[in-house]
Design a protein around this motif. Sequence first.
Motif, short mmCIF file in Angstrom:
data_model
loop_
_atom_site.label_atom_id
_atom_site.label_comp_id
_atom_site.label_asym_id
_atom_site.label_seq_id
_atom_site.Cartn_x
_atom_site.Cartn_y
_atom_site.Cartn_z
N PHE A 31 6.37 -20.23 -111.23
CA PHE A 31 7.53 -20.94 -111.71
C PHE A 31 8.41 -21.32 -110.52
O PHE A 31 8.51 -20.57 -109.55
CB PHE A 31 8.33 -20.08 -112.68
N LEU A 32 9.03 -22.48 -110.61
CA LEU A 32 9.93 -22.95 -109.56
C LEU A 32 11.06 -21.93 -109.40
O LEU A 32 11.41 -21.54 -108.30
CB LEU A 32 10.49 -24.31 -109.98
N ASP A 33 11.63 -21.51 -110.52
CA ASP A 33 12.62 -20.44 -110.50
C ASP A 33 11.98 -19.27 -111.22
O ASP A 33 11.64 -19.37 -112.39
CB ASP A 33 13.90 -20.88 -111.20
N THR A 41 19.07 -19.84 -122.28
CA THR A 41 18.12 -20.92 -122.48
C THR A 41 17.82 -21.51 -121.12
O THR A 41 18.73 -21.83 -120.37
CB THR A 41 18.69 -21.97 -123.44
N ILE A 42 16.54 -21.62 -120.82
CA ILE A 42 16.15 -22.05 -119.47
C ILE A 42 15.12 -23.17 -119.53
O ILE A 42 14.55 -23.46 -120.58
CB ILE A 42 15.52 -20.87 -118.68
N LEU A 43 14.91 -23.81 -118.38
CA LEU A 43 13.80 -24.74 -118.21
C LEU A 43 12.77 -24.00 -117.37
O LEU A 43 12.95 -23.83 -116.18
CB LEU A 43 14.25 -26.01 -117.49
N ALA A 44 11.73 -23.52 -118.02
CA ALA A 44 10.66 -22.83 -117.29
C ALA A 44 9.79 -23.92 -116.66
O ALA A 44 9.15 -24.70 -117.36
CB ALA A 44 9.84 -21.97 -118.24
N THR A 45 9.87 -24.02 -115.34
CA THR A 45 9.23 -25.13 -114.62
C THR A 45 8.02 -24.62 -113.86
O THR A 45 8.14 -23.89 -112.88
CB THR A 45 10.23 -25.78 -113.66
N LEU A 46 6.87 -24.99 -114.36
CA LEU A 46 5.62 -24.50 -113.79
C LEU A 46 5.12 -25.45 -112.72
O LEU A 46 5.13 -26.66 -112.90
CB LEU A 46 4.59 -24.43 -114.92
N ASP A 178 25.97 -11.06 -112.76
CA ASP A 178 26.01 -10.40 -111.46
C ASP A 178 24.67 -9.86 -110.98
O ASP A 178 24.61 -8.83 -110.35
CB ASP A 178 27.01 -9.21 -111.49
N HIS A 179 23.62 -10.57 -111.29
CA HIS A 179 22.35 -10.12 -110.72
C HIS A 179 22.20 -10.70 -109.33
O HIS A 179 22.70 -11.76 -109.02
CB HIS A 179 21.18 -10.55 -111.60
N GLY A 180 21.56 -9.96 -108.47
CA GLY A 180 21.38 -10.42 -107.10
C GLY A 180 20.24 -11.42 -107.02
O GLY A 180 19.20 -11.22 -107.60
N HIS A 181 20.45 -12.50 -106.31
CA HIS A 181 19.36 -13.45 -106.08
C HIS A 181 18.57 -12.99 -104.87
O HIS A 181 19.14 -12.68 -103.85
CB HIS A 181 19.91 -14.85 -105.81
N ASP A 182 17.28 -12.97 -105.01
CA ASP A 182 16.49 -12.55 -103.86
C ASP A 182 15.46 -13.62 -103.50
O ASP A 182 14.43 -13.34 -102.94
CB ASP A 182 15.81 -11.20 -104.11
N HIS A 183 15.80 -14.87 -103.83
CA HIS A 183 14.86 -15.95 -103.51
C HIS A 183 14.63 -16.09 -102.02
O HIS A 183 13.58 -16.53 -101.59
CB HIS A 183 15.37 -17.28 -104.06
N ASP A 184 15.63 -15.75 -101.24
CA ASP A 184 15.51 -15.94 -99.79
C ASP A 184 15.17 -14.64 -99.08
O ASP A 184 15.42 -14.49 -97.90
CB ASP A 184 16.80 -16.52 -99.23
N ASP A 185 14.60 -13.73 -99.84
CA ASP A 185 14.25 -12.44 -99.25
C ASP A 185 13.16 -12.61 -98.20
O ASP A 185 12.03 -12.97 -98.50
CB ASP A 185 13.75 -11.52 -100.37
#
Length: 333
Positions: A31-33, A41-46, A178-185
């Motif tokens: 998934f992109l995200d 409600t989200i856009l699940a982007t494959l 307040d969840h931590g984003h870890d995309h740039d981990d």
Amino acid sequence: MKTIKTFGKTFGLAAVLSATAFAGAEAHVTFLDREAKQDSTILATLQVPHGCDGKATTEVRVKLPEGFVFAKPQPKAGWELEVIKGDYQKTYDNHGDKVKTGAIEVRWKNGNLSDDFYDTFVIQGKVSGVEAGTSLAFPVTQMCGDTVTAWDQVAKEGGDAHGLKSPAPLLKVVAGEDHGHDHDDMTGMDMSGMAGMAAAAPAGETVKAGDLEISGGFAKAMLPGQPVGGGFFTVKNNGKTDDRLLSVTSPVSGEVQIHEMETKDNVMRMRQLKDGIAIAAGETVKLEPGNLHLMFQKVKTPFKQGDTVPVTLTFERAGKVDLVLQVLSAQGK
Ligand SMILES: [Cu+2]
């Protein structure tokens, strides 16, 4: 054309506990995200970064897990859309309405997505009744004519997703606030390759190390949102002793894996070669699209045409060899 079919049976719960087990794991269809807030409600982007070994993708099927409800796929020009409906295991509240059935599988059919191109497939839906920390698995079937690739493997709780040949894309459910984003981990980043960069030959040039001759190094440009990059080169062993490519590192990527594509029972899969690649005495081994390749994971800045990607190859006998890959177009030309 839109057809609606009904399944009498419920679709099994594909939720996987213990999301930490997947830290650092990289699926090829992703998934992109990869995170979604609880009850949002989200856009699940494959995204499907690999085609089918030169063949165009003609159908993409996505099974929706329990807890991803009220799903609606985004129609795509040139593709027929089929939504398979079935019973949910639980009852969900949709603005006061009790909902027990909905889309459980989406199929984009009769399309033609060239292996040279990249595309996304989007499903809007609500994450509902799922505990934070759970990863929802969306098994995907990618069809290229009669070649079928199943991205459907899910690690057992506490298991190692790295070992999976064709993992299902996962969506990690996180707490609403307040969840931590870890995309740039980039904690896994290995800077050891940096030291050798200055000494490496210019991009694409032949490098000699002991009996080995390494040439034709290139990488493919990555398209926006594409999470992984492919790298290729040719190794010739001029010696009388077998050697082996053991591992690869790069300062621009958190992890470089050695992969191969294999077709078994007409199903094409990507496989990580944990033991590396044998470079037998007198042999030439070619890493090329649709076959053996390097897969750059956790890429910090997507590869652009004209860039260079430094890598350090570690061979059993020849030792560490620095190489610079020239970034070509996304088609590898
Ligand atoms: Cu790969």
